[in-house]
Design an enzyme around this catalytic site. Structure first.
Site, short mmCIF file in Angstrom:
data_model
loop_
_atom_site.label_atom_id
_atom_site.label_comp_id
_atom_site.label_asym_id
_atom_site.label_seq_id
_atom_site.Cartn_x
_atom_site.Cartn_y
_atom_site.Cartn_z
N ASP A 314 0.86 -1.18 0.00
CA ASP A 314 0.00 0.00 0.00
C ASP A 314 0.91 1.24 0.00
O ASP A 314 2.13 1.14 0.14
CB ASP A 314 -0.95 -0.03 1.21
CG ASP A 314 -2.24 0.74 0.93
OD1 ASP A 314 -2.22 1.69 0.12
OD2 ASP A 314 -3.28 0.39 1.52
N GLU A 520 -10.96 6.35 4.42
CA GLU A 520 -9.91 5.80 5.28
C GLU A 520 -10.02 6.33 6.71
O GLU A 520 -11.11 6.46 7.26
CB GLU A 520 -8.53 6.04 4.66
CG GLU A 520 -8.43 5.37 3.28
CD GLU A 520 -7.02 5.29 2.73
OE1 GLU A 520 -6.14 4.72 3.40
OE2 GLU A 520 -6.81 5.77 1.60
#
Ligand SMILES: *[C@@H]1O[C@H](CO)[C@@H](O)[C@H](O)[C@H]1NC(C)=O
Ligand SMILES: *[C@@H]1O[C@H](CO)[C@@H](O)[C@H](O)[C@H]1NC(C)=O
Ligand SMILES: *[C@@H]1O[C@H](CO)[C@@H](O)[C@H](O)[C@H]1NC(C)=O
Ligand SMILES: *[C@@H]1O[C@H](CO)[C@@H](O)[C@H](O)[C@H]1NC(C)=O
Ligand SMILES: *[C@@H]1O[C@H](CO)[C@@H](O)[C@H](O)[C@H]1NC(C)=O
Ligand SMILES: *[C@@H]1O[C@H](CO)[C@@H](O)[C@H](O)[C@H]1NC(C)=O
Ligand SMILES: *[C@@H]1O[C@H](CO)[C@@H](O)[C@H](O)[C@H]1NC(C)=O
Ligand SMILES: *[C@@H]1O[C@H](CO)[C@@H](O)[C@H](O)[C@H]1NC(C)=O
Length: 634
Positions: A314, A520
């Protein structure tokens, strides 16, 4: 200036295609084996790797954001991939052609490197090509989970692939196959369901994004079906949706059996379906950072499950192996590459990563065999997808961006995603479907006339936005206006007081409230309340007139004390750009069919609470959803 660069791009494109055709027509005549499309993929990979220096191999393992890249960097370091992080756009409201010109100019840099290895360009196309102005925005995954319709989701994958190709891009960081076990998690809407079997069924989107492995093809090999398809990425491996109290990127405490039965099933299916890449999760499993978890990445995913594509980190994910992030970058690279990560989403500082990894190899800390495993996987994907033959964006897909056909598909998805939770008070007759011929109706609420809100996070920008200029589409209010009879007066008031409601003679009211956009960590919530003044609007309207409440949210929210006030209640999730789909069902052109993909809690202190748990006491259980029949008059 703009015209000139367009012209030169066209010429480059022509030359490149001409070269590819010539190559195919005369195989083996003085061209390198790896450039010869008549050779099998494994032979091309072997030939290319034999020619590569360590520097070129490390370059191919590197992915950097467009904001930190130039064609010269791509050429000089033989960089493997470029990405657009959330909201990383060439300029605001850039069109498909602008994106394609940008990607092609980067590709031109890659092609002019010593070995001419093309790069792949990745983007967070999570609900359509969502960073791009005027793309079709599909419902977020939680809504798709409510449809229970894997074929619909596959068609959305195919449409998304076309809209991504319309911008010259060939790789999406999707699907998210997280199994969200706690709605306090800010990424819960990226998860199809709390139930692993629903998530597993919805991996059908991979078949739409990448294409279906043909009969006789090898199941479980990375696959791409053609120039109209894009590489997909199953994420975030593994356990991202199981963190403590739903805290983003936190620790997933669960035993081996739990990990296999809840968080892993989506990956088994994705691998069989030919997923090309898998992204590692920021989160930890029982205290070990996934980005440093050699057992789960190398021993289990690669060696046991036989995943043959490449593993990507990521964004700055290896940096976060240490606390604070980047505290010891050498350690991060050693642990991350050692765990089995093949391509690192470095994000911004390519020289730091390249120098660090090169030194670790030269110092014999990381063996050359690990580098070769990574590069072999990346090259296998690049050859498999035909990238060397077709590296450039193709103008013929430009018209796919935001096409009417895709908007119609999104509208179908909205219709099927709506979950009817209440329809009529006690013994009263059902409220829905609503009459189109009422003389005067009220539409109220913060989310009725706000395209940005109904699209949610990961739309144009990372966190999403507000208002109707964010991109193009139809608001829920706009859809209602088009659905009712011409004679019907639609009064819109975002936040009406009780006197206003009482002083009018409304036949009924539609109240649209919900959560504000987020993505997020910013979306982590401990109270899961409606955005202000959502509760007041429900009280003010529903106490004076028959009301239907539509909740626009990424997850179940706190509504228990309000439900008694409402005459009907609809969960609309984050429907995206085609708000007409809501009116289609409210007014009975289509029936309600959606089923809850998640347990709807009564109070936050019940969480986590998932289907199958002991002491299961939901407001509405997993799988709940009332139905209505279409009225038959459209
Ligand atoms: C392509 O790269 C060459 C040098 O390698 C450069 O001269 C040319 O301007 C580039 N074209 C585009 C469209 O970026
Ligand atoms: C989880 O969150 C807590 C509270 O914010 C934090 O102290 C802890 O370091 C986090 N753990 C991980 C593994 O990120
Ligand atoms: C950083 O990590 C490396 C191991 O990768 C270790 O050798 C080194 O001592 C660490 N540096 C510091 C300052 O802790
Ligand atoms: C990249 O990191 C190196 C080493 O820390 C530093 O010297 C350099 O300035 C950084 N480059 C950028 C663009 O931040
Ligand atoms: C509205 O339409 C319904 C169904 O067609 C009909 O039964 C009803 O009489 C109409 N009401 C008015 C006020 O026109
Ligand atoms: C949206 O666009 C319209 C028309 O272009 C303009 O009048 C309006 O001010 C814009 N609204 C916002 C919030 O930017
Ligand atoms: C309210 O509207 C209904 C029909 O929608 C009508 O029959 C009634 O006369 C209206 N009442 C007032 C006070 O306007
Ligand atoms: C709920 O939590 C959010 C932060 O997650 C905060 O902004 C909001 O004010 C809280 N709402 C209530 C009613 O406490």
């Amino acid at each position: 200036m703009a015209n000139l660069s367009f012209l030169s791009m066209g010429m480059i494109f022509f030359l490149c295609c001409f070269a590819a055709v010539a190559t195919a027509a005369r195989p083996n005549q003085g061209i390198s084996k790896y450039k010869d499309p008549s050779q099998p993929v494994h032979a091309r990979v072997r030939d290319l790797m034999r020619r590569m220096t360590l520097q070129e191999k490390v370059g191919q393992m590197t992915q950097i954001d467009r904001s930190a890249v130039t064609p010269e960097i791509l050429r000089d370091y033989s960089i493997g991939s470029v990405l657009s992080g959330g909201g990383s756009v060439p300029f605001p409201q850039a069109k498909g052609q602008d994106w394609m010109d940008m990607v092609n100019s980067y590709q031109n840099g890659s092609l002019s490197s010593r070995l001419g290895i093309p790069m792949i360009y990745g983007i967070d196309a999570l609900h359509g090509q969502n960073n791009v102005y005027q793309a079709t925005i599909f419902p977020h995954n939680v809504g798709l989970g409510a449809t229970r319709d894997p074929d619909l989701v596959k068609r959305i994958g195919a449409a998304t692939a076309l809209e991504v190709r319309a911008t010259g891009i060939n790789y999406a960081f999707a699907p998210c196959i997280a199994v969200c076990r706690d709605p306090r998690w800010g990424r819960c809407y990226e998860s199809y369901s709390e139930d692993p079997s629903v998530v597993q069924a919805m991996t059908s989107i991979i078949l739409g994004l990448q294409g279906e492995i043909p009969a006789g093809g090898r199941k479980g090999e990375p696959y791409l079906g053609g120039k109209d398809k894009i590489l997909a990425c199953a994420k975030h491996y593994v356990g991202d949706g199981g963190t403590t109290r739903g805290i983003n990127e936190n620790n997933t405490v669960i035993d081996w059996h739990g990990l296999l039965s809840i968080h892993m099933p989506g990956y088994y299916k994705a691998i069989i379906e030919g997923i090309s890449t898998i992204m590692v999760s920021y989160s930890s499993w029982n205290g070990v950072k996934m980005h440093a978890n050699r057992f789960l990445i190398t021993d289990f995913l690669k060696n046991t499950l036989k995943f043959k594509g490449f593993v990507i980190s990521d964004w700055a994910g290896i940096d976060k192996i240490t606390t604070p992030p980047g505290a010891n970058y050498t350690y991060s690279v050693q642990m991350g590459i050692g765990a089995g990560i093949d391509m690192v989403m470095v994000a911004l500082n390519h020289t730091l990563f390249i120098d660090t990894l090169t030194k670790l190899v030269n110092d014999n800390v990381i063996p050359m065999s690990r580098i070769d495993d990574a590069v072999e996987r990346i090259m296998r994907v690049k050859f498999m997808m035909g990238l060397f033959e077709n590296p450039m964006g193709d103008q013929t897909y430009l018209s796919q961006l935001g096409s009417q056909e895709h908007r119609d598909l999104a509208r179908e998805a909205v219709r099927k995603s709506l979950v009817l939770l209440k329809n009529g008070q006690n013994a009263d007759p059902p409220v829905l479907p609503l009459a189109k011929n009422a003389s005067k109706i009220l539409v109220a609420g913060t989310h009725a006339n706000n395209l940005g809100y109904q699209c949610g996070g990961w739309t144009i920008t990372w966190q999403g936005g507000s208002g109707n200029n964010l991109t193009s589409g139809t608001t829920i209010l706009g859809g209602i206006g088009k659905a009712v009879d011409l004679d019907t007066e639609v009064v819109f008031s975002e936040n009406p007081d009780a006197d206003f409601v009482q002083s009018h003679n409304f036949s009924y009211a539609i109240v649209v409230v919900g959560e504000l956009p987020y993505a997020e960590t910013a979306g982590d919530s401990t109270n899961l309340t409606l955005a202000e003044p959502g509760e007041d609007i429900i009280y003010n309207v529903c106490s004076s007139v028959k009301c239907v409440v539509v909740v626009v949210s990424g997850r179940p929210v706190m509504i228990e004390p309000l439900v008694a006030q409402m005459d009907a209640l609809v969960a609309a999730w984050l429907p995206g750009s085609q708000g007409e789909g809501v009116a289609d069902v409210l007014f009975g052109d289509y029936g309600f069919t959606g089923k809850l993909p998640r347990t709807w809690f009564k109070t936050v202190d019940q969480l986590p609470m998932n289907v199958g748990d002991p002491h299961y006491d939901p407001l509405f259980p997993f799988g709940f959803g009332l139905t209505t029949e279409p009225t038959g008059e459209q």
